[in-house]
Design a protein around this motif. Structure first.
Motif, PDB file in Angstrom:
ATOM      1  N   HIS A  19       0.856  -1.193   0.000  1.00 37.03           N
ATOM      2  CA  HIS A  19       0.000   0.000   0.000  1.00 37.03           C
ATOM      3  C   HIS A  19       0.888   1.238   0.000  1.00 37.03           C
ATOM      4  O   HIS A  19       2.120   1.126   0.073  1.00 37.03           O
ATOM      5  N   ASN A  20       0.279   2.404  -0.055  1.00 32.74           N
ATOM      6  CA  ASN A  20       1.034   3.663  -0.068  1.00 32.74           C
ATOM      7  C   ASN A  20       1.845   3.810   1.225  1.00 32.74           C
ATOM      8  O   ASN A  20       1.284   3.884   2.320  1.00 32.74           O
ATOM      9  N   PHE A  23       1.364   5.892   4.674  1.00 33.89           N
ATOM     10  CA  PHE A  23       0.473   5.470   5.759  1.00 33.89           C
ATOM     11  C   PHE A  23       1.152   4.499   6.734  1.00 33.89           C
ATOM     12  O   PHE A  23       0.576   4.139   7.757  1.00 33.89           O
ATOM     13  N   ALA A  52      -3.075  13.768  -2.875  1.00 32.88           N
ATOM     14  CA  ALA A  52      -3.351  12.375  -2.498  1.00 32.88           C
ATOM     15  C   ALA A  52      -4.069  11.676  -3.643  1.00 32.88           C
ATOM     16  O   ALA A  52      -4.668  12.327  -4.507  1.00 32.88           O
ATOM     17  N   GLN A  55      -8.756   7.861  -4.079  1.00 27.05           N
ATOM     18  CA  GLN A  55      -9.354   6.866  -3.171  1.00 27.05           C
ATOM     19  C   GLN A  55      -8.749   6.914  -1.771  1.00 27.05           C
ATOM     20  O   GLN A  55      -9.192   6.175  -0.889  1.00 27.05           O
ATOM     21  N   GLU A  56      -7.734   7.774  -1.558  1.00 27.10           N
ATOM     22  CA  GLU A  56      -7.120   7.872  -0.223  1.00 27.10           C
ATOM     23  C   GLU A  56      -7.415   9.205   0.467  1.00 27.10           C
ATOM     24  O   GLU A  56      -6.953   9.435   1.588  1.00 27.10           O
ATOM     25  N   GLN A  59      -9.322   8.830   3.885  1.00 29.84           N
ATOM     26  CA  GLN A  59      -8.441   8.288   4.915  1.00 29.84           C
ATOM     27  C   GLN A  59      -7.445   9.350   5.400  1.00 29.84           C
ATOM     28  O   GLN A  59      -7.222   9.518   6.604  1.00 29.84           O
TER      29      GLN A  59
END
Ligand code: CTP
Ligand code: MG
Length: 224
Positions: A19-20, A23, A52, A55-56, A59
């Protein structure tokens, strides 16, 4: 006072954590939160804008909801340069704009102070450290040349510019379809000299898995 643009819209491919990487938590705190807090607590920073992935955004805005200088999170692009340009087009005009990687959580206030002063004096200034290793130009596993190490610096972020200089550089890059690996390279193409501020070796970018060990060590050092 300055505005900072923090690109955080990458994939984190080289980190390989699925994932990115911004995070990822270092000692319980996500990397991107550590990075943003360094600017929240810097007295000359007026506003923080992030790029960003679409889709993030939810979050990320939840993660940063209690950090008052965060003004907006804007959808990034497929390359770092496009992510930053998307944000640059949205921010209100200001005197100085800094660009700082979301994945560089150990930026010091000392370097921020020096960069800010240098950007006012020179219109373009970047953080960098002298190369410790000998660096060679290599093609097809064969040495092509060995540049004099005395002249080689490893370039980091922040990179700080007047608003007008950065706008002009990004517009020219767009017109020429030029893709650079840092912001200063776009400014250099306009003919503007770029001042170098000696930074700290602690200001690492979390790029590959072993950088997480270095990150833990830097935190331990800071905690005494
Ligand atoms: N970045 C971005 N938009 C992109 C690519 C990168 O905002 N299209 C951001 C990253 O989130 C990171 C910073 O730019 O904070 C520096 O980029 P890099 O270290 O290369 O991060 P990634 O591109 O995520 O990692 P990788 O290249 O290993 O995939
Ligand atoms: Mg990348």
């Amino acid at each position: 006072m300055y505005t900072v643009i923090i690109p955080a819209a990458g994939q984190g491919r080289r980190m390989g954590c699925g994932h990115n990487k911004v995070f990822l938590e270092v000692d319980g705190i996500p990397v991107i939160r550590r990075t943003v807090e360094a600017f929240q607590s810097h007295n000359k920073c007026a506003a923080i804008y992030l790029a960003a992935k679409e889709q993030e955004i939810t979050q990320l805005s939840h993660l940063l909801r209690d950090i008052p200088k965060v003004k907006n999170i804007i959808v990034g692009g497929s390359e770092r340069q496009y992510s930053i340009y998307n944000v640059l087009k949205e921010i209100p005009e200001t005197t100085i704009v800094m660009v700082h990687d979301g994945a560089r959580p150990f930026i010091s206030h000392e370097t921020l102070d020096e960069l800010y002063e240098a950007a006012i004096a020179h219109k373009a200034a970047i953080a960098a450290v002298p190369a410790k290793d000998t660096i060679k130009v290599v093609t097809d596993n064969q040495v092509a040349s060995t540049p004099d190490r005395q002249t080689l610096w490893l370039v980091q972020t922040p990179q700080a510019f007047t608003y007008n200089v950065l706008q002009a550089a990004y517009r020219l890059a767009e017109d020429d379809a030029y893709l650079g690996t840092d912001d200063a390279s776009l400014v250099e193409r306009t003919g503007m000299p770029v001042h170098v501020v000696e930074s700290s070796y602690d200001n690492i970018k979390l790029t590959t898995p072993e950088d997480l060990y270095f990150a833990e060590a830097i935190l331990r050092k800071r905690e005494g």
